[in-house]
Design a protein around this motif. Structure first.
Motif, PDB file in Angstrom:
ATOM      1  N   ILE A   1      -6.012  71.273 -36.456  1.00  0.00           N
ATOM      2  CA  ILE A   1      -5.442  70.049 -35.400  1.00  0.00           C
ATOM      3  C   ILE A   1      -4.551  69.111 -35.456  1.00  0.00           C
ATOM      4  CG2 ILE A   1      -8.086  69.141 -34.699  1.00  0.00           C
ATOM      5  CD1 ILE A   1      -7.305  67.033 -36.493  1.00  0.00           C
ATOM      6  N   TYR A   2      -3.361  68.757 -34.919  1.00  0.00           N
ATOM      7  CA  TYR A   2      -2.370  68.513 -34.114  1.00  0.00           C
ATOM      8  C   TYR A   2      -2.547  66.816 -34.428  1.00  0.00           C
ATOM      9  CZ  TYR A   2      -1.091  73.053 -34.812  1.00  0.00           C
ATOM     10  OH  TYR A   2      -1.469  74.567 -34.967  1.00  0.00           O
ATOM     11  N   ILE A   3      -1.634  66.310 -35.173  1.00  0.00           N
ATOM     12  CA  ILE A   3      -1.044  64.597 -35.270  1.00  0.00           C
ATOM     13  C   ILE A   3       0.319  64.171 -34.653  1.00  0.00           C
ATOM     14  CG2 ILE A   3      -1.380  61.993 -36.085  1.00  0.00           C
ATOM     15  CD1 ILE A   3      -4.008  64.389 -36.456  1.00  0.00           C
ATOM     16  N   LEU A   4      -0.118  64.164 -33.429  1.00  0.00           N
ATOM     17  CA  LEU A   4       1.172  63.422 -32.789  1.00  0.00           C
ATOM     18  C   LEU A   4       2.052  62.248 -32.872  1.00  0.00           C
ATOM     19  CD1 LEU A   4       4.202  64.518 -31.196  1.00  0.00           C
ATOM     20  CD2 LEU A   4       2.490  64.068 -29.064  1.00  0.00           C
ATOM     21  N   LEU A   5       2.831  61.990 -33.758  1.00  0.00           N
ATOM     22  CA  LEU A   5       3.544  60.406 -33.579  1.00  0.00           C
ATOM     23  C   LEU A   5       4.988  60.450 -32.442  1.00  0.00           C
ATOM     24  CD1 LEU A   5       3.834  59.747 -37.195  1.00  0.00           C
ATOM     25  CD2 LEU A   5       2.011  58.991 -35.602  1.00  0.00           C
TER      26      LEU A   5
ATOM     27  N   HIS B   1       3.049  55.092 -31.788  1.00  0.00           N
ATOM     28  CA  HIS B   1       1.720  55.795 -30.919  1.00  0.00           C
ATOM     29  C   HIS B   1       1.732  56.660 -31.494  1.00  0.00           C
ATOM     30  CE1 HIS B   1      -0.902  56.889 -27.246  1.00  0.00           C
ATOM     31  NE2 HIS B   1       0.219  57.234 -27.127  1.00  0.00           N
ATOM     32  N   VAL B   2       0.785  57.274 -31.856  1.00  0.00           N
ATOM     33  CA  VAL B   2      -0.087  58.609 -32.333  1.00  0.00           C
ATOM     34  C   VAL B   2      -1.063  59.143 -31.254  1.00  0.00           C
ATOM     35  CG1 VAL B   2      -2.162  57.068 -33.734  1.00  0.00           C
ATOM     36  CG2 VAL B   2      -1.087  59.478 -34.466  1.00  0.00           C
ATOM     37  N   SER B   3      -1.174  60.392 -31.221  1.00  0.00           N
ATOM     38  CA  SER B   3      -2.329  61.496 -30.504  1.00  0.00           C
ATOM     39  C   SER B   3      -2.851  62.256 -30.978  1.00  0.00           C
ATOM     40  CB  SER B   3      -1.756  61.634 -29.333  1.00  0.00           C
ATOM     41  OG  SER B   3      -0.799  60.779 -28.500  1.00  0.00           O
ATOM     42  N   ILE B   4      -3.911  62.401 -31.197  1.00  0.00           N
ATOM     43  CA  ILE B   4      -4.236  64.504 -31.587  1.00  0.00           C
ATOM     44  C   ILE B   4      -4.543  65.408 -30.654  1.00  0.00           C
ATOM     45  CG2 ILE B   4      -6.891  63.404 -30.657  1.00  0.00           C
ATOM     46  CD1 ILE B   4      -7.994  64.673 -33.748  1.00  0.00           C
TER      47      ILE B   4
ATOM     48  N   LEU C   1      -0.586  65.193 -44.576  1.00  0.00           N
ATOM     49  CA  LEU C   1      -0.304  65.746 -43.693  1.00  0.00           C
ATOM     50  C   LEU C   1       1.247  67.053 -43.980  1.00  0.00           C
ATOM     51  CD1 LEU C   1      -1.422  63.254 -41.068  1.00  0.00           C
ATOM     52  CD2 LEU C   1      -2.750  65.355 -41.616  1.00  0.00           C
ATOM     53  N   GLU C   2       0.753  68.634 -43.260  1.00  0.00           N
ATOM     54  CA  GLU C   2       1.935  68.962 -43.195  1.00  0.00           C
ATOM     55  C   GLU C   2       3.071  69.044 -41.708  1.00  0.00           C
ATOM     56  OE1 GLU C   2       2.393  73.921 -42.258  1.00  0.00           O
ATOM     57  OE2 GLU C   2       0.900  73.305 -43.364  1.00  0.00           O
ATOM     58  N   LEU C   3       3.937  68.373 -41.898  1.00  0.00           N
ATOM     59  CA  LEU C   3       5.062  68.020 -40.600  1.00  0.00           C
ATOM     60  C   LEU C   3       5.298  69.582 -40.541  1.00  0.00           C
ATOM     61  CD1 LEU C   3       6.812  65.695 -39.525  1.00  0.00           C
ATOM     62  CD2 LEU C   3       8.541  66.824 -41.423  1.00  0.00           C
ATOM     63  N   LEU C   4       4.856  69.890 -39.273  1.00  0.00           N
ATOM     64  CA  LEU C   4       5.550  70.906 -38.673  1.00  0.00           C
ATOM     65  C   LEU C   4       6.666  70.335 -37.820  1.00  0.00           C
ATOM     66  CD1 LEU C   4       4.459  73.114 -37.637  1.00  0.00           C
ATOM     67  CD2 LEU C   4       3.045  72.469 -35.466  1.00  0.00           C
ATOM     68  N   TYR C   5       6.952  69.314 -37.389  1.00  0.00           N
ATOM     69  CA  TYR C   5       8.435  69.159 -36.827  1.00  0.00           C
ATOM     70  C   TYR C   5       8.685  67.467 -36.445  1.00  0.00           C
ATOM     71  CZ  TYR C   5      11.701  68.854 -32.233  1.00  0.00           C
ATOM     72  OH  TYR C   5      12.474  68.507 -31.252  1.00  0.00           O
ATOM     73  N   GLN C   6      10.059  67.590 -36.238  1.00  0.00           N
ATOM     74  CA  GLN C   6      10.430  66.140 -36.163  1.00  0.00           C
ATOM     75  C   GLN C   6      12.100  66.085 -35.464  1.00  0.00           C
ATOM     76  OE1 GLN C   6      11.039  63.570 -39.543  1.00  0.00           O
ATOM     77  NE2 GLN C   6      12.864  62.836 -38.096  1.00  0.00           N
TER      78      GLN C   6
ATOM     79  N   ILE D   1       5.600  65.478 -35.270  1.00  0.00           N
ATOM     80  CA  ILE D   1       4.368  67.094 -35.562  1.00  0.00           C
ATOM     81  C   ILE D   1       3.540  67.500 -36.738  1.00  0.00           C
ATOM     82  CG2 ILE D   1       2.988  68.727 -33.583  1.00  0.00           C
ATOM     83  CD1 ILE D   1       5.257  68.525 -32.110  1.00  0.00           C
ATOM     84  N   TYR D   2       2.102  66.713 -36.355  1.00  0.00           N
ATOM     85  CA  TYR D   2       1.734  67.173 -37.936  1.00  0.00           C
ATOM     86  C   TYR D   2       0.765  67.830 -37.907  1.00  0.00           C
ATOM     87  CZ  TYR D   2       4.269  63.012 -40.199  1.00  0.00           C
ATOM     88  OH  TYR D   2       5.198  62.097 -40.790  1.00  0.00           O
TER      89      TYR D   2
END
Length: 186
Positions: free
Chosen positions: A5-9, A30-33, A159-164, A75-76
């Motif tokens: 799953i992904y956590i979006l800030l 803001h945070v989303s799943i 969490l694993e940072l996927l993108y910033q 994005i994590y």
């Protein structure tokens, strides 16, 4: 077997986002799943009416729409057990089916600011919702009560940072990757 799953800030720069940022001093408000790396299936508590920030509740977010355009984001990726993934999916489905019951917890944001744990039935703010969904699935990435969770807490989680970077740049990179060009993450 594990699922992702992904956590979006994000920080959309809207009046509400700027107000939250002013109070918290944090870059992301803001945070989303999400269930997919392409961010096609993203959920949170936010605006139900794009023209009116005061009408809020459970939403399936369109991160390609005008509210999120050019938002800075992180994005994590989070790997969870299949049973936890199924529980998270089930909970989201429940919220979707009962979405008219739920409202945005504006008062809860002020309670967090003062360190007051205040649970209101059928009211959530974004970080409260995401942490609640995860904890209900026995996934503990933020060791706080959901009612006291802020978006910044997810930045401190393991969490694993996927993108910033810019959300529009991320989506553009996904588009280019589908066309056979290289896709780079964090």
């Amino acid at each position: 077997m594990e699922k992702e799953i992904y956590i979006l800030l994000t920080n959309t720069g809207t009046l509400l986002a700027r107000s939250i940022q002013l109070c918290t001093g944090e870059k992301f408000c803001h945070v989303s799943i999400a269930f997919d790396q392409e961010l096609k299936e993203v959920y949170s508590f936010g605006r139900k009416d794009q023209a009116n920030p005061w009408i809020g509740g459970f939403v399936r977010e369109d991160v390609r729409g005008p509210i999120f355009h050019n938002s800075p984001c992180r994005i994590y990726k989070l790997k969870v057990e299949e049973q936890a993934y199924a529980s998270i999916r089930e909970q989201i489905e429940f919220f979707m089916n009962e979405s008219d019951k739920y409202r945005y917890n504006f008062l809860g944001i002020f309670a967090v600011w003062f360190g007051i744990q205040w649970q209101r039935r059928n009211y959530y703010f974004c970080s409260q919702f995401v942490n609640s969904i995860l904890q209900n699935a026995n996934v503990f990435v933020v060791n706080k009560f959901p009612e006291l969770t802020t978006p910044a807490d997810f930045m401190e989680a393991r969490l694993e940072l996927l993108y910033q970077g810019s959300l529009s740049s991320y989506i553009g990179a996904l588009h280019r990757a589908r066309q056979g060009k290289q896709f780079r993450t964090a």
